[in-house]
Design a protein around this motif. Structure first.
Motif, short mmCIF file in Angstrom:
data_model
loop_
_atom_site.label_atom_id
_atom_site.label_comp_id
_atom_site.label_asym_id
_atom_site.label_seq_id
_atom_site.Cartn_x
_atom_site.Cartn_y
_atom_site.Cartn_z
N LYS A 89 0.83 -1.14 0.03
CA LYS A 89 0.07 -0.05 0.18
C LYS A 89 0.86 1.32 -0.13
CE LYS A 89 -3.89 -1.93 2.21
NZ LYS A 89 -5.00 -1.81 3.52
N ARG A 92 2.38 1.76 -3.52
CA ARG A 92 1.35 2.14 -4.30
C ARG A 92 1.08 3.57 -4.46
NH1 ARG A 92 -3.98 2.70 -5.87
NH2 ARG A 92 -4.79 1.47 -7.84
N GLU A 96 1.52 6.44 -6.99
CA GLU A 96 0.35 7.59 -7.50
C GLU A 96 0.87 9.07 -7.14
OE1 GLU A 96 -2.83 6.32 -4.64
OE2 GLU A 96 -3.71 4.98 -6.30
N THR A 124 -1.54 0.03 -9.90
CA THR A 124 -1.37 -1.31 -9.31
C THR A 124 -0.13 -2.07 -10.22
OG1 THR A 124 -3.60 -1.16 -8.71
CG2 THR A 124 -2.57 -3.40 -8.80
N THR A 127 3.37 -0.85 -9.21
CA THR A 127 3.60 -1.36 -7.92
C THR A 127 3.89 -2.68 -7.75
OG1 THR A 127 2.03 0.38 -6.99
CG2 THR A 127 2.87 -1.29 -5.66
#
Length: 318
Positions: A89, A92, A96, A124, A127
């Motif tokens: 997370k 990611r 972004e 996604t 990542t």
């Protein structure tokens, strides 16, 4: 068979040239015992497939390799799994903020790559690619010493399986009447990137390529192709006691063979996790290729010494 100088008005064949119609010397009308080796030599990338097949089917190769690497692999995989789950997370979010929101720099947006709409979620994907590379790096960190030993043993065991001892390898034999002239430089971009520091710099430079679907690993593999092939054949050059000049000439005469083999080897080694397996199997493929090249070297030496029949061959004009 021997290559002879082109007649007046003909353009001499260029060793290692791509797209020419002049065949490599000593590849036509060869003895029956060399037919299979000569066929394989026409398509060097096939040795990558042969190496992988032999690794996964030959117990004398995969059992020692796995025994040497299994403990490091289990430890590395465990750490990598924890890292991937715990940081997905966060990474990611990083993608972004710093990559997706800077399309003018990275070419990435939420649903497009360089303006081309993609059928999947790019944050996604980016990542996952980023993490996959990290997972492979973590596993390799725990494997580094043992996998290096496994690679060396795989190469040596492949040669042993061919029934060839150290005395079988003959001194270098020039196969072309007019070998290419190699210019040696003491420094340059190639020399810089071939060293330990240069290797790290090259990896850093290639990181952005990992975010380009498929094309990224293809481009990176192409840049590394010749260096990878040369590195994989270092044991071959060493056992033949070849000088730096002879190695450079040998590769130049077969530069597209070395590029195609090196490209394929570098490409599969860049695949996450499974690339570690290919890094071992490519040593087997390189050993098989070296064995076939040496068989031709023996044949060329015999023809030149008048101990084997040869057919003169006049290279065609390009």
């Amino acid at each position: 068979m021997s290559a002879v100088p082109a007649a007046a008005g003909e353009k001499a064949a260029v060793p290692g040239a791509y797209g020419g119609d002049a065949p490599t010397p000593y590849t036509e009308d060869v003895p029956k015992s060399l037919h299979h080796a000569t066929s394989r030599l026409q398509f060097p990338p096939s040795y990558v497939v042969v190496g992988f097949y032999r690794l996964v089917t030959d117990k004398t190769l995969y059992v020692p390799a796995w025994k040497k690497c299994k403990h490091g692999f289990v430890r590395g995989a465990s750490v990598a799994l924890v890292w991937a789950v715990g940081s997905f997370k966060i990474q990611r979010k990083f993608v972004e903020i710093f990559l997706i929101k800077s399309p003018s720099v990275t070419g990435l947006s939420r649903d497009a790559l360089f303006g081309i709409t993609m059928p999947f979620d790019l944050p996604t994907y980016a990542t996952t690619v980023f993490l996959a590379s990290q997972v492979s790096t973590i596993i390799y960190f725990f494997l580094s010493r043992n996998i290096r030993i496994a690679r060396e043993r795989a190469y040596d065991q492949t040669i042993i399986s061919r029934g060839k001892g150290a005395d079988w390898w003959c001194p270098y034999v020039e196969e072309w009447d007019n070998p290419p002239q190699i210019k040696h430089t003491s420094w340059g971009l190639g020399k810089l990137l071939s060293g330990p520091v240069g290797g790290i710099v090259a990896k850093v430079i290639m990181i952005p390529l990992d975010f380009i679907p498929l094309a990224g690993i293809v481009l990176a593999a192409w840049f590394k192709s010749l260096g990878t092939a040369r590195y994989l054949h270092q044991p071959y050059f060493k056992v033949k006691n070849m000088s730096t000049e002879q190695v450079s000439t040998f590769i130049e005469e077969r530069k597209w063979d070395y590029r195609s083999f090196g490209f394929t080897a570098a490409l599969v080694e860049r695949l996450p996790i499974i690339g570690l397996i290919f890094s071992v199997s490519n040593r087997i493929g390189a050993a098989m290729w070296a064995h076939d090249l040496e068989k031709r070297q023996h044949y060329v030496a015999a023809v030149k010494a008048g101990l084997a029949p040869g057919v003169e061959h006049r290279p065609k004009a390009e």
